[in-house]
Design a protein around this motif. Structure first.
Motif, PDB file in Angstrom:
ATOM      1  N   UNK A  36       9.985  24.857  -5.251  1.00  0.00           N
ATOM      2  CA  UNK A  36       9.629  25.469  -6.536  1.00  0.00           C
ATOM      3  C   UNK A  36       8.299  26.198  -6.417  1.00  0.00           C
ATOM      4  N   UNK A  37       7.370  25.639  -5.656  1.00  0.00           N
ATOM      5  CA  UNK A  37       6.058  26.267  -5.509  1.00  0.00           C
ATOM      6  C   UNK A  37       6.185  27.638  -4.854  1.00  0.00           C
ATOM      7  N   UNK A  38       7.127  27.794  -3.928  1.00  0.00           N
ATOM      8  CA  UNK A  38       7.332  29.101  -3.311  1.00  0.00           C
ATOM      9  C   UNK A  38       7.776  30.120  -4.358  1.00  0.00           C
ATOM     10  N   UNK A  39       8.632  29.699  -5.293  1.00  0.00           N
ATOM     11  CA  UNK A  39       9.070  30.601  -6.361  1.00  0.00           C
ATOM     12  C   UNK A  39       7.903  30.869  -7.308  1.00  0.00           C
ATOM     13  N   UNK A  40       7.090  29.852  -7.581  1.00  0.00           N
ATOM     14  CA  UNK A  40       5.911  30.048  -8.432  1.00  0.00           C
ATOM     15  C   UNK A  40       4.942  31.056  -7.808  1.00  0.00           C
ATOM     16  N   UNK A  41       4.777  31.014  -6.485  1.00  0.00           N
ATOM     17  CA  UNK A  41       3.901  31.969  -5.816  1.00  0.00           C
ATOM     18  C   UNK A  41       4.439  33.393  -5.970  1.00  0.00           C
ATOM     19  N   UNK A  42       5.765  33.550  -5.951  1.00  0.00           N
ATOM     20  CA  UNK A  42       6.359  34.869  -6.214  1.00  0.00           C
ATOM     21  C   UNK A  42       6.082  35.286  -7.653  1.00  0.00           C
ATOM     22  N   UNK A  43       6.124  34.316  -8.581  1.00  0.00           N
ATOM     23  CA  UNK A  43       5.811  34.615  -9.982  1.00  0.00           C
ATOM     24  C   UNK A  43       4.351  35.043 -10.121  1.00  0.00           C
ATOM     25  N   UNK A  44       3.458  34.399  -9.372  1.00  0.00           N
ATOM     26  CA  UNK A  44       2.046  34.804  -9.379  1.00  0.00           C
ATOM     27  C   UNK A  44       1.912  36.244  -8.895  1.00  0.00           C
ATOM     28  N   UNK A  45       2.676  36.587  -7.857  1.00  0.00           N
ATOM     29  CA  UNK A  45       2.656  37.948  -7.320  1.00  0.00           C
ATOM     30  C   UNK A  45       3.086  38.935  -8.408  1.00  0.00           C
ATOM     31  N   UNK A  46       4.180  38.632  -9.103  1.00  0.00           N
ATOM     32  CA  UNK A  46       4.646  39.516 -10.169  1.00  0.00           C
ATOM     33  C   UNK A  46       3.598  39.624 -11.281  1.00  0.00           C
ATOM     34  N   UNK A  47       2.941  38.504 -11.603  1.00  0.00           N
ATOM     35  CA  UNK A  47       1.894  38.522 -12.625  1.00  0.00           C
ATOM     36  C   UNK A  47       0.756  39.454 -12.219  1.00  0.00           C
ATOM     37  N   UNK A  48       0.350  39.412 -10.940  1.00  0.00           N
ATOM     38  CA  UNK A  48      -0.703  40.308 -10.462  1.00  0.00           C
ATOM     39  C   UNK A  48      -0.252  41.765 -10.499  1.00  0.00           C
ATOM     40  N   UNK A  49       1.000  42.009 -10.111  1.00  0.00           N
ATOM     41  CA  UNK A  49       1.508  43.382 -10.167  1.00  0.00           C
ATOM     42  C   UNK A  49       1.501  43.907 -11.601  1.00  0.00           C
ATOM     43  N   UNK A  50       1.984  43.091 -12.534  1.00  0.00           N
ATOM     44  CA  UNK A  50       1.984  43.495 -13.942  1.00  0.00           C
ATOM     45  C   UNK A  50       0.561  43.759 -14.428  1.00  0.00           C
ATOM     46  N   UNK A  51      -0.371  42.886 -14.038  1.00  0.00           N
ATOM     47  CA  UNK A  51      -1.766  43.051 -14.457  1.00  0.00           C
ATOM     48  C   UNK A  51      -2.348  44.352 -13.930  1.00  0.00           C
ATOM     49  N   UNK A  52      -1.904  44.776 -12.736  1.00  0.00           N
ATOM     50  CA  UNK A  52      -2.411  46.035 -12.179  1.00  0.00           C
ATOM     51  C   UNK A  52      -1.960  47.235 -13.010  1.00  0.00           C
ATOM     52  N   UNK A  53      -0.950  47.040 -13.848  1.00  0.00           N
ATOM     53  CA  UNK A  53      -0.488  48.083 -14.774  1.00  0.00           C
ATOM     54  C   UNK A  53      -0.950  47.819 -16.200  1.00  0.00           C
ATOM     55  N   UNK A  54      -1.843  46.835 -16.351  1.00  0.00           N
ATOM     56  CA  UNK A  54      -2.388  46.544 -17.674  1.00  0.00           C
ATOM     57  C   UNK A  54      -1.498  45.671 -18.532  1.00  0.00           C
ATOM     58  N   UNK A  55      -0.548  44.981 -17.925  1.00  0.00           N
ATOM     59  CA  UNK A  55       0.365  44.120 -18.679  1.00  0.00           C
ATOM     60  C   UNK A  55       0.029  42.650 -18.461  1.00  0.00           C
ATOM     61  N   UNK A  56       0.229  41.852 -19.500  1.00  0.00           N
ATOM     62  CA  UNK A  56      -0.012  40.421 -19.433  1.00  0.00           C
ATOM     63  C   UNK A  56       1.162  39.695 -20.074  1.00  0.00           C
ATOM     64  N   UNK A  57       1.539  38.567 -19.506  1.00  0.00           N
ATOM     65  CA  UNK A  57       2.594  37.749 -20.083  1.00  0.00           C
ATOM     66  C   UNK A  57       1.937  36.624 -20.876  1.00  0.00           C
ATOM     67  N   UNK A  58       2.341  36.459 -22.127  1.00  0.00           N
ATOM     68  CA  UNK A  58       1.825  35.373 -22.957  1.00  0.00           C
ATOM     69  C   UNK A  58       2.994  34.680 -23.640  1.00  0.00           C
ATOM     70  N   UNK A  59       2.800  33.412 -23.957  1.00  0.00           N
ATOM     71  CA  UNK A  59       3.797  32.664 -24.727  1.00  0.00           C
ATOM     72  C   UNK A  59       3.541  32.930 -26.205  1.00  0.00           C
TER      73      UNK A  59
END
Length: 155
Positions: A36-59
């Motif tokens: 699961x941690x490997x998938x979470x690390x991929x999610x972190x990568x996607x979060x950084x990519x989104x942030x580089x475009x000015x996007x943030x994920x919030x609940x």
């Protein structure tokens, strides 16, 4: 109780990739948190990519501030299965860490600009490249840092 955004994103990424499969995420976490941690690390990568475009994920049901990905960008078991290697942000630079028996050993610390210069030494066949201890590991870490778009992570 709400779950961390990175965990929800990781579950969604797994589901998008392989469909609704067993074990379901909550069972998967309970039986194989390392995978699961490997998938979470991929999610972190996607979060950084989104942030580089000015996007943030919030609940939306939770008023907490947006989460930032953890400092660790890579974690994988070593070939012999007795330890794992970690690449993480450390202050202004980066660390390559070996974790064995719950004990962390920093194998190398470096700055991105120095690693880039070292890469140039390798490309130009500069003789001093041969004297840099752990250069291969440093350059492999540099590749991972750029692969997951972590070079701009907040310090």
């Amino acid at each position: 109780m709400s779950r961390p955004v990175r965990d929800i994103l990781a579950e969604c990424m797994r589901r998008e990739r392989v469909g609704l499969v067993r074990p379901l995420w909550h069972d998967f976490v309970a039986t194989n948190d390392e995978a699961c941690e490997q998938v979470r690390l991929r999610a972190d990568h996607l979060t950084r990519l989104l942030a580089s475009y000015g996007l943030t994920i919030v609940q939306t049901e939770d008023a907490r501030a947006p989460e930032t990905p953890p400092d660790t960008i890579y974690r994988c078991a070593l070939e012999d299965g007795t330890a794992e290697r970690v690449i993480r942000r450390a202050g202004d630079g980066w660390e390559v860490v070996k974790v064995a028996g719950g004990v962390e050993t920093v194998e190398q610390s470096f700055m991105l600009d120095r690693a880039a210069i070292n890469a140039g030494l390798v490309l130009t066949d500069a003789p001093e490249a041969k004297s840099i201890s752990g250069l291969g590991r440093q350059l492999a870490a540099l590749v991972e840092i750029f692969r997951v778009h972590a070079q701009g992570m907040a310090k």
